[in-house]
Design a protein around this motif. Sequence first.
Motif, PDB file in Angstrom:
ATOM      1  N   CYS A 231      40.536  52.175  50.178  1.00  0.00           N
ATOM      2  CA  CYS A 231      40.999  51.121  49.111  1.00  0.00           C
ATOM      3  C   CYS A 231      39.863  51.092  48.080  1.00  0.00           C
ATOM      4  O   CYS A 231      39.144  50.297  48.112  1.00  0.00           O
ATOM      5  CB  CYS A 231      41.157  49.673  49.628  1.00  0.00           C
ATOM      6  N   PRO A 232      39.906  52.233  47.187  1.00  0.00           N
ATOM      7  CA  PRO A 232      38.838  52.090  46.230  1.00  0.00           C
ATOM      8  C   PRO A 232      38.741  50.947  45.237  1.00  0.00           C
ATOM      9  O   PRO A 232      37.664  50.452  44.972  1.00  0.00           O
ATOM     10  CB  PRO A 232      39.088  53.451  45.224  1.00  0.00           C
ATOM     11  N   CYS A 233      39.944  50.208  45.021  1.00  0.00           N
ATOM     12  CA  CYS A 233      39.692  49.319  44.394  1.00  0.00           C
ATOM     13  C   CYS A 233      38.979  47.909  44.955  1.00  0.00           C
ATOM     14  O   CYS A 233      38.350  47.169  44.372  1.00  0.00           O
ATOM     15  CB  CYS A 233      41.356  48.599  43.988  1.00  0.00           C
ATOM     16  N   TYR A 234      39.467  47.792  46.198  1.00  0.00           N
ATOM     17  CA  TYR A 234      38.984  46.554  47.138  1.00  0.00           C
ATOM     18  C   TYR A 234      37.315  47.290  47.249  1.00  0.00           C
ATOM     19  O   TYR A 234      36.568  46.209  47.119  1.00  0.00           O
ATOM     20  CB  TYR A 234      39.501  46.808  48.270  1.00  0.00           C
ATOM     21  N   ARG A 235      37.066  48.516  47.307  1.00  0.00           N
ATOM     22  CA  ARG A 235      35.591  48.690  47.774  1.00  0.00           C
ATOM     23  C   ARG A 235      34.795  48.513  46.293  1.00  0.00           C
ATOM     24  O   ARG A 235      33.483  48.253  46.399  1.00  0.00           O
ATOM     25  CB  ARG A 235      35.667  50.177  47.902  1.00  0.00           C
ATOM     26  N   ASP A 236      35.553  48.549  45.199  1.00  0.00           N
ATOM     27  CA  ASP A 236      34.492  48.631  43.741  1.00  0.00           C
ATOM     28  C   ASP A 236      34.392  47.465  43.188  1.00  0.00           C
ATOM     29  O   ASP A 236      33.599  47.184  42.334  1.00  0.00           O
ATOM     30  CB  ASP A 236      35.096  49.808  42.817  1.00  0.00           C
ATOM     31  N   LYS A 237      35.024  46.392  43.883  1.00  0.00           N
ATOM     32  CA  LYS A 237      35.158  45.144  43.091  1.00  0.00           C
ATOM     33  C   LYS A 237      33.693  44.542  43.418  1.00  0.00           C
ATOM     34  O   LYS A 237      33.255  44.476  44.566  1.00  0.00           O
ATOM     35  CB  LYS A 237      36.191  44.106  43.798  1.00  0.00           C
ATOM     36  N   LYS A 238      32.941  43.674  42.506  1.00  0.00           N
ATOM     37  CA  LYS A 238      31.670  43.240  42.541  1.00  0.00           C
ATOM     38  C   LYS A 238      31.737  41.923  42.197  1.00  0.00           C
ATOM     39  O   LYS A 238      32.549  41.365  41.332  1.00  0.00           O
ATOM     40  CB  LYS A 238      30.648  43.958  41.480  1.00  0.00           C
TER      41      LYS A 238
ATOM     42  N   LYS B 114      35.767  50.736  53.654  1.00  0.00           N
ATOM     43  CA  LYS B 114      36.562  50.538  52.277  1.00  0.00           C
ATOM     44  C   LYS B 114      37.123  51.740  51.464  1.00  0.00           C
ATOM     45  O   LYS B 114      37.568  51.411  50.389  1.00  0.00           O
ATOM     46  CB  LYS B 114      35.219  49.811  51.542  1.00  0.00           C
ATOM     47  N   ASP B 115      36.553  53.183  51.876  1.00  0.00           N
ATOM     48  CA  ASP B 115      37.075  54.091  51.232  1.00  0.00           C
ATOM     49  C   ASP B 115      38.429  54.225  51.234  1.00  0.00           C
ATOM     50  O   ASP B 115      39.040  55.037  50.219  1.00  0.00           O
ATOM     51  CB  ASP B 115      36.422  55.326  51.599  1.00  0.00           C
TER      52      ASP B 115
ATOM     53  N   LYS C 142      26.756  38.720  41.059  1.00  0.00           N
ATOM     54  CA  LYS C 142      25.304  39.115  41.345  1.00  0.00           C
ATOM     55  C   LYS C 142      25.307  40.760  41.438  1.00  0.00           C
ATOM     56  O   LYS C 142      24.289  41.314  41.846  1.00  0.00           O
ATOM     57  CB  LYS C 142      24.770  38.411  42.516  1.00  0.00           C
ATOM     58  N   GLY C 143      26.547  41.340  41.487  1.00  0.00           N
ATOM     59  CA  GLY C 143      26.397  43.103  41.527  1.00  0.00           C
ATOM     60  C   GLY C 143      26.637  43.292  42.817  1.00  0.00           C
ATOM     61  O   GLY C 143      26.809  44.731  43.159  1.00  0.00           O
ATOM     62  N   GLY C 144      26.919  42.650  43.802  1.00  0.00           N
ATOM     63  CA  GLY C 144      27.121  42.762  45.289  1.00  0.00           C
ATOM     64  C   GLY C 144      28.789  43.142  45.370  1.00  0.00           C
ATOM     65  O   GLY C 144      29.376  42.792  44.690  1.00  0.00           O
ATOM     66  N   PRO C 145      28.907  43.590  46.638  1.00  0.00           N
ATOM     67  CA  PRO C 145      30.313  43.548  46.698  1.00  0.00           C
ATOM     68  C   PRO C 145      31.191  42.178  47.064  1.00  0.00           C
ATOM     69  O   PRO C 145      30.738  41.514  47.627  1.00  0.00           O
ATOM     70  CB  PRO C 145      30.281  44.425  48.322  1.00  0.00           C
ATOM     71  N   LYS C 146      32.228  42.181  46.307  1.00  0.00           N
ATOM     72  CA  LYS C 146      32.999  40.874  46.351  1.00  0.00           C
ATOM     73  C   LYS C 146      33.978  40.822  47.666  1.00  0.00           C
ATOM     74  O   LYS C 146      34.126  39.858  48.018  1.00  0.00           O
ATOM     75  CB  LYS C 146      33.861  41.034  45.082  1.00  0.00           C
ATOM     76  N   CYS C 147      34.525  41.970  48.131  1.00  0.00           N
ATOM     77  CA  CYS C 147      35.611  41.844  49.082  1.00  0.00           C
ATOM     78  C   CYS C 147      34.836  42.284  50.415  1.00  0.00           C
ATOM     79  O   CYS C 147      34.098  43.180  50.551  1.00  0.00           O
ATOM     80  CB  CYS C 147      36.790  43.083  48.679  1.00  0.00           C
ATOM     81  N   PRO C 148      35.227  41.476  51.327  1.00  0.00           N
ATOM     82  CA  PRO C 148      34.648  41.455  52.768  1.00  0.00           C
ATOM     83  C   PRO C 148      35.356  42.841  53.365  1.00  0.00           C
ATOM     84  O   PRO C 148      36.227  43.437  53.131  1.00  0.00           O
ATOM     85  CB  PRO C 148      35.094  40.372  53.505  1.00  0.00           C
TER      86      PRO C 148
END
Length: 95
Positions: free
Chosen positions: A79-86, A76-77, A89-95
Motif C-alpha cells: 500500500c504505497p499511500c500508507y507507506r508514504d504518509k509522514k 508496507k509496499d 517530524k518526517g517519520g512514518p505516520k502509519c504503523p
Amino acid sequence: MKLSFATLVLGTILLTSFFIQPTIAGSVGIVFLEAFCDSKCNFRCSKAGRKDRCLKYCGICCADCNCVPSGTFGNKDECPCYRDKKNSKGGPKCP
C-alpha cells in the motif's frame, strides 16, 4: 390553483429525491470503510505495544488510503499511500 399546488409538490419531491439518494449511498460507503478499517487495523495492531495509538493512526491512514498492509508489521509496499504518509517530524505516520 390546484394545478400550481400539484406542480409545486411534484417539483419538491423530485428535487428531494436527487439529494437523498447520494446521501444514503455515501453513508453506506462510510459504514463499509469504517468496518473494513476497523477489522484490518485490529489485526495490524494486535501485537503493538501501544495498541490505542496504533489503532488511531492506522485508522487515519486507512481512511485516507483505503488500504492497510497485511500482517502485524512491515509489508508496507502493498500500500504505497500508507507507506508514504509522514508525520510532522518526517517519520512514518502509519504503523
